[in-house]
Design a protein around this motif. Structure first.
Motif, PDB file in Angstrom:
ATOM      1  N   PHE A 432       0.878  -1.167  -0.130  1.00  0.00           N
ATOM      2  CA  PHE A 432       0.124  -0.148  -0.015  1.00  0.00           C
ATOM      3  C   PHE A 432       0.731   1.267   0.133  1.00  0.00           C
ATOM      4  CE2 PHE A 432      -2.865  -2.850   2.353  1.00  0.00           C
ATOM      5  CZ  PHE A 432      -4.213  -2.790   1.341  1.00  0.00           C
ATOM      6  N   THR A 433       0.251   2.318  -0.566  1.00  0.00           N
ATOM      7  CA  THR A 433       0.863   3.792  -0.310  1.00  0.00           C
ATOM      8  C   THR A 433      -0.220   4.628   0.089  1.00  0.00           C
ATOM      9  OG1 THR A 433       0.218   4.566  -2.541  1.00  0.00           O
ATOM     10  CG2 THR A 433       2.485   3.227  -2.201  1.00  0.00           C
ATOM     11  N   PRO A 434      -0.284   5.667   0.640  1.00  0.00           N
ATOM     12  CA  PRO A 434      -1.259   6.527   0.991  1.00  0.00           C
ATOM     13  C   PRO A 434      -2.480   6.614  -0.018  1.00  0.00           C
ATOM     14  CG  PRO A 434       0.698   7.568   2.008  1.00  0.00           C
ATOM     15  CD  PRO A 434       1.037   6.495   1.308  1.00  0.00           C
ATOM     16  N   ALA A 435      -1.989   6.574  -1.193  1.00  0.00           N
ATOM     17  CA  ALA A 435      -3.085   6.584  -2.314  1.00  0.00           C
ATOM     18  C   ALA A 435      -4.190   5.463  -2.038  1.00  0.00           C
ATOM     19  CB  ALA A 435      -2.335   6.733  -3.686  1.00  0.00           C
ATOM     20  N   THR A 436      -3.623   4.292  -1.688  1.00  0.00           N
ATOM     21  CA  THR A 436      -4.663   2.978  -1.494  1.00  0.00           C
ATOM     22  C   THR A 436      -4.953   2.690  -0.126  1.00  0.00           C
ATOM     23  OG1 THR A 436      -2.645   1.769  -1.624  1.00  0.00           O
ATOM     24  CG2 THR A 436      -3.824   2.270  -3.810  1.00  0.00           C
ATOM     25  N   ILE A 437      -4.728   3.386   0.863  1.00  0.00           N
ATOM     26  CA  ILE A 437      -4.495   3.137   2.228  1.00  0.00           C
ATOM     27  C   ILE A 437      -6.013   2.824   2.703  1.00  0.00           C
ATOM     28  CG2 ILE A 437      -4.837   5.399   3.098  1.00  0.00           C
ATOM     29  CD1 ILE A 437      -3.062   2.579   4.660  1.00  0.00           C
ATOM     30  N   ASP A 438      -7.019   3.335   2.023  1.00  0.00           N
ATOM     31  CA  ASP A 438      -8.325   2.936   2.422  1.00  0.00           C
ATOM     32  C   ASP A 438      -8.904   1.626   2.196  1.00  0.00           C
ATOM     33  OD1 ASP A 438      -9.344   5.452   3.439  1.00  0.00           O
ATOM     34  OD2 ASP A 438     -10.153   5.957   1.491  1.00  0.00           O
ATOM     35  N   ASP A 439      -8.007   0.828   1.535  1.00  0.00           N
ATOM     36  CA  ASP A 439      -8.119  -0.710   1.332  1.00  0.00           C
ATOM     37  C   ASP A 439      -7.470  -1.559   2.437  1.00  0.00           C
ATOM     38  OD1 ASP A 439      -9.599  -0.292  -1.073  1.00  0.00           O
ATOM     39  OD2 ASP A 439      -7.668  -0.198  -2.292  1.00  0.00           O
ATOM     40  N   LEU A 440      -6.859  -0.946   3.429  1.00  0.00           N
ATOM     41  CA  LEU A 440      -6.484  -1.470   4.504  1.00  0.00           C
ATOM     42  C   LEU A 440      -7.453  -1.943   5.293  1.00  0.00           C
ATOM     43  CD1 LEU A 440      -3.852  -2.408   6.129  1.00  0.00           C
ATOM     44  CD2 LEU A 440      -3.811  -0.362   7.142  1.00  0.00           C
ATOM     45  N   ASP A 441      -7.753  -3.349   5.620  1.00  0.00           N
ATOM     46  CA  ASP A 441      -8.752  -3.864   6.285  1.00  0.00           C
ATOM     47  C   ASP A 441      -8.399  -4.830   7.348  1.00  0.00           C
ATOM     48  OD1 ASP A 441     -11.333  -4.865   6.914  1.00  0.00           O
ATOM     49  OD2 ASP A 441     -12.222  -4.847   4.847  1.00  0.00           O
ATOM     50  N   ILE A 442      -8.855  -5.088   8.337  1.00  0.00           N
ATOM     51  CA  ILE A 442      -8.453  -6.060   9.448  1.00  0.00           C
ATOM     52  C   ILE A 442      -9.218  -7.402   8.917  1.00  0.00           C
ATOM     53  CG2 ILE A 442     -10.697  -5.611  10.846  1.00  0.00           C
ATOM     54  CD1 ILE A 442      -7.216  -6.668  11.775  1.00  0.00           C
ATOM     55  N   GLU A 443     -10.471  -7.504   8.255  1.00  0.00           N
ATOM     56  CA  GLU A 443     -10.790  -8.769   7.721  1.00  0.00           C
ATOM     57  C   GLU A 443      -9.902  -9.411   6.565  1.00  0.00           C
ATOM     58  OE1 GLU A 443     -14.877  -8.023   6.343  1.00  0.00           O
ATOM     59  OE2 GLU A 443     -15.563  -7.520   8.508  1.00  0.00           O
ATOM     60  N   GLN A 444      -8.793  -8.532   5.816  1.00  0.00           N
ATOM     61  CA  GLN A 444      -8.015  -9.164   5.082  1.00  0.00           C
ATOM     62  C   GLN A 444      -6.517  -8.890   5.352  1.00  0.00           C
ATOM     63  OE1 GLN A 444      -8.898  -7.667   0.891  1.00  0.00           O
ATOM     64  NE2 GLN A 444     -11.017  -6.717   1.872  1.00  0.00           N
ATOM     65  N   HIS A 445      -6.280  -8.027   6.299  1.00  0.00           N
ATOM     66  CA  HIS A 445      -4.878  -7.959   6.641  1.00  0.00           C
ATOM     67  C   HIS A 445      -4.577  -7.952   8.130  1.00  0.00           C
ATOM     68  CE1 HIS A 445      -5.907  -5.326   2.958  1.00  0.00           C
ATOM     69  NE2 HIS A 445      -5.408  -6.517   2.606  1.00  0.00           N
ATOM     70  N   PRO A 446      -4.102  -9.008   8.694  1.00  0.00           N
ATOM     71  CA  PRO A 446      -3.926  -9.145   9.853  1.00  0.00           C
ATOM     72  C   PRO A 446      -2.929  -8.127  10.638  1.00  0.00           C
ATOM     73  CG  PRO A 446      -2.930 -11.088   9.045  1.00  0.00           C
ATOM     74  CD  PRO A 446      -3.698 -10.231   8.042  1.00  0.00           C
ATOM     75  N   MET A 447      -2.117  -7.589   9.854  1.00  0.00           N
ATOM     76  CA  MET A 447      -1.044  -6.772  10.363  1.00  0.00           C
ATOM     77  C   MET A 447      -0.240  -5.808   9.002  1.00  0.00           C
ATOM     78  SD  MET A 447       2.156  -7.546   8.906  1.00  0.00           S
ATOM     79  CE  MET A 447       3.334  -6.766  10.241  1.00  0.00           C
ATOM     80  N   CYS A 448       0.148  -4.633   9.526  1.00  0.00           N
ATOM     81  CA  CYS A 448       0.715  -3.800   8.608  1.00  0.00           C
ATOM     82  C   CYS A 448       1.976  -3.351   8.970  1.00  0.00           C
ATOM     83  CB  CYS A 448      -0.376  -2.523   8.283  1.00  0.00           C
ATOM     84  SG  CYS A 448       0.352  -1.458   7.038  1.00  0.00           S
ATOM     85  N   TRP A 449       2.944  -3.590   7.976  1.00  0.00           N
ATOM     86  CA  TRP A 449       4.500  -2.956   8.205  1.00  0.00           C
ATOM     87  C   TRP A 449       4.219  -1.653   7.718  1.00  0.00           C
ATOM     88  CZ3 TRP A 449       9.136  -5.280   5.133  1.00  0.00           C
ATOM     89  CH2 TRP A 449      10.172  -4.425   5.588  1.00  0.00           C
ATOM     90  N   VAL A 450       4.628  -0.564   8.331  1.00  0.00           N
ATOM     91  CA  VAL A 450       4.798   0.727   7.930  1.00  0.00           C
ATOM     92  C   VAL A 450       6.326   1.107   7.928  1.00  0.00           C
ATOM     93  CG1 VAL A 450       3.931   3.151   8.163  1.00  0.00           C
ATOM     94  CG2 VAL A 450       2.504   1.432   8.885  1.00  0.00           C
ATOM     95  N   MET A 451       7.140   1.290   6.694  1.00  0.00           N
ATOM     96  CA  MET A 451       8.521   1.649   6.762  1.00  0.00           C
ATOM     97  C   MET A 451       8.575   2.881   6.132  1.00  0.00           C
ATOM     98  SD  MET A 451      11.383   0.827   6.346  1.00  0.00           S
ATOM     99  CE  MET A 451      12.987   0.790   5.126  1.00  0.00           C
ATOM    100  N   CYS A 452       9.567   3.645   6.797  1.00  0.00           N
ATOM    101  CA  CYS A 452       9.979   5.003   6.264  1.00  0.00           C
ATOM    102  C   CYS A 452      11.452   5.187   6.905  1.00  0.00           C
ATOM    103  CB  CYS A 452       9.129   6.160   6.774  1.00  0.00           C
ATOM    104  SG  CYS A 452       9.719   7.703   6.173  1.00  0.00           S
TER     105      CYS A 452
END
Length: 664
Positions: A432-452
């Protein structure tokens, strides 16, 4: 949480029957008539109803689903209730009358197609045991552990065949079926306590058809045949159910399969072994241990791969895996060839959507004649790993969020390339990038790595680049964490702990760097043993995030886990100076910080042996913040060393994979 709505019900009903025009009086069997079904709106429940024949001698009913699955009822009934009928596909039920002299009538058939949108997001684990499980010390002990760690903590439900209809994909992601019994005969039909009943098998079939996953242990591995995942001629054939006896050896599992060059399959890094001790010196290879000395039942229920007539391809393990779409993850601890399979991971298929993890090793034993099992912690860790593995729905994927302009950073680019290769391309992750962040969903993604990890970025989460600090991004991460989503925040992204509301602004990371950096010849890593005062030393070297890494001595005052060798280092710390927050030692600032924030400091700079700073913090879920956050702010966590080859790259990647597995 996104709302799920039930789909409308669309039903197609066709009733047919077949009878000859003329009948032989000796063989004619009058059939049932008037077969109909009902399906309450908004449900997948179906009740079949019919009129029984008037001919004398009827003894029961036979129901055939889809011309294949036979349900025999040994009494004369005029209806049959199906709690979870197949949905969104054509299905037929044929009803026949059975007679006491062995005759079975022609059938009458009803066909339907129930349109139904299944709910998703259920995250509880079920355990199914025989109704008489208290007759087995092994089953009793396994149930006690499951009750303590899952049922009592709101994460699981215990079922027996008497209430197996409560097993539901909309509530449960997986089901552990446990049976370890002295004296039980070979064959799934002989499983005790209702496990072999028609109702139980049908419930398990319905669950797996919906995509539910099974963890089958000990004698329950035979259910791979009963639910239709493999044919009867490929059932487990290495079987035991005797009394057993005293044995002084340490037993476990061998995860490295094979002994021919180019045909060795090393599964020692699989998720089911995560965090376990890989012990050398017991057998020809290192093993994972399950049990020590005690009274052992020797109850194998596993696969003899040499007994199925498989043509080596190039060996029977590979041939079996290709034929069954499975992976052999373990065998007897002393075996180094291809002869047998003690742990098999049957992957989902188009015709069998549920995953099955089958553990048939005798070494997997919960009671050693009442003796204390010196390897009990390993057995329990393995079991928890297995439940976590099968408890992750097949359609769930881990996520990675990076700035929209991540290609401006060599570190971010290299991290993305690794994630793309190992997760996205493997069907296990989404970028994901911020342009697609609305697709981040607990029902599909149990965790999210944010890297900067960016040269020249200013201190403060508000200064994160590439829209990571935008209102839309922060609100999406807040909503995700509020739903229980877990975050891995690395490098400059650790500052998001403040942005999402996990800690107050006055406790933000204060040890910060974003300069150009320069050439450095040292090996850098992490120190997992915190503190230097007697009774106040916190050793996290065995934590899951360090599993399988090399604990290297001789570099600094203590052993460390390494992340990077010589190269151009950015020295981009974004971590916590625990002496700067005015904490009253309790008895030290690490303990005071952990108590205040409900967190655990898992690592600091490789050369530090006191309490001054926190480079890796595990922020546990709270009642007001359900998501877990693992924050890694050490400069040593670096993905690009000025283009040079990182001699410790494998350790960096192993650590990252461990962190992702820990959070998913």
């Amino acid at each position: 949480m996104k709302k799920i709505y039930l789909g409308f019900i669309a039903l197609l009903c066709i009733v047919t029957s077949c009878k000859d025009v003329e009948y032989d009086a000796a063989t004619y069997s009058e059939a049932v008539t008037d077969l109909t079904y009902t399906n309450p709106e908004g449900t997948r429940e179906v009740t079949l109803s019919w009129t029984n024949p008037k001919m004398a001698g009827q003894s029961g009913i036979q129901i055939i689903k889809n011309d294949k699955d036979i349900i025999d009822i040994d009494e004369v009934v005029s209806s049959y209730y199906i709690k979870k009928a197949p949905v969104n596909e054509p299905v037929s039920y044929t009803v026949k009358a059975k007679y006491s002299d062995g005759r079975v009538s022609e059938g009458q058939t009803v066909r339907m197609n129930i349109a139904y949108e299944k709910k998703t997001g259920g995250n509880m684990i079920a355990m199914l045991v025989p109704t008489d499980y208290t007759q087995s010390d092994d089953e009793k002990d396994a149930v006690a552990w499951f009750n303590r760690n899952y049922v009592n903590t709101g994460k699981g439900i215990l079922l027996t065949p008497s209430n197996v209809d409560n097993l539901d994909i909309e509530e449960h992601t997986a089901c552990w079926v446990m049976c370890d019994r002295i004296g039980v005969a070979l064959g799934w039909e002989n499983l005790p306590g209702g496990l072999a009943s028609t109702a139980t098998i049908e419930a398990l079939k319905a669950f797996t058809a919906d995509g539910g996953n099974l963890f089958l242990t000990n004698h329950a591995t035979q259910l791979t045949v009963a639910v239709g995942r493999i044919a009867d001629n490929y059932k487990p054939g290495i079987f035991g159910s005797g009394e057993g006896g005293q044995n002084p050896d340490i037993w476990g599992v061998q995860p490295i399969i094979g002994n021919a060059e180019g045909q060795i399959y090393d599964h020692s890094g699989h998720d089911i072994y995560r965090g376990m001790d890989f012990v050398s010196g017991l057998y020809e290879r290192s093993i994972y241990t399950f049990e020590g000395a005690g009274v052992k039942g020797d109850h194998n229920c596993m696969w003899d791969l040499n007994s199925y007539g498989l043509a080596p391809n190039p060996n029977v393990v590979k041939a079996w895996e290709d034929m069954t779409n499975s992976t052999v993850l373990g065998t007897w601890n002393h075996v180094v060839d291809y002869c047998c399979a003690g742990i098999i991971d049957f992957a989902p298929t188009t015709t069998f959507p549920g995953r099955i993890l089958a553990v048939g090793l005798a070494a997997y034993e919960w009671n050693l004649g009442g003796a204390v099992n010196e390897k009990q912690n390993q057995l329990e860790k393995f079991t928890a790993n297995c439940l976590s593995y099968v408890g992750t729905p097949a359609d769930q994927k881990v996520a990675m969020l990076v700035p929209s302009d991540y290609t401006q950073s060599d570190d971010e680019k290299d991290a993305v390339a690794w994630f793309q290769k190992n997760y996205v391309d493997a069907g296990k992750g989404v970028l994901f990038t911020p342009a697609t962040i609305d697709d981040l969903d607990i029902e599909q993604h149990p965790m999210c790595w944010v890297m900067c990890d960016r040269i020249g970025v200013g201190l403060g989460w508000e200064n994160l680049p590439g829209d990571l600090a935008s209102t839309a991004t922060i609100e999406a991460l807040k909503a995700y964490a509020a739903d229980g989503g877990n975050l891995l925040l690395t490098n400059h992204a650790t500052q998001l702990t403040v942005a999402v509301g996990r800690i107050a602004d006055n406790y933000k990371p204060g040890i910060f760097g974003s300069g150009e950096g320069g050439q450095n010849p040292d090996i850098w890593g992490v120190q997992p043993i915190i503190g230097n005062a007697e009774g106040q030393i916190y050793d996290h070297s065995h934590h899951d995030i360090y599993w399988g890494m090399d604990f290297v001595s001789g570099l600094y005052e203590r052993s460390i886990y390494t992340f990077e060798g010589a190269g151009v280092k950015g020295d981009h710390n974004c971590m916590w100076d625990l002496n700067s927050y005015g904490l009253a030692p309790n008895p030290n600032v690490v303990k005071a910080w952990e108590d205040m924030t409900n967190s655990t400091v898992l690592g600091t700079w490789n050369h530090v042996v006191d309490y001054c700073c926190a480079g890796i913090i595990d922020f546990a879920p709270t009642t007001t913040f359900p998501g877990r956050i693992l924050a890694v702010g050490l400069a040593a966590y670096e993905w690009n060393l000025g283009g040079a080859v990182n001699e410790k790259q494998d350790q960096l990647e192993k650590f990252t994979a461990n962190c992702i597995s820990y959070l998913k």
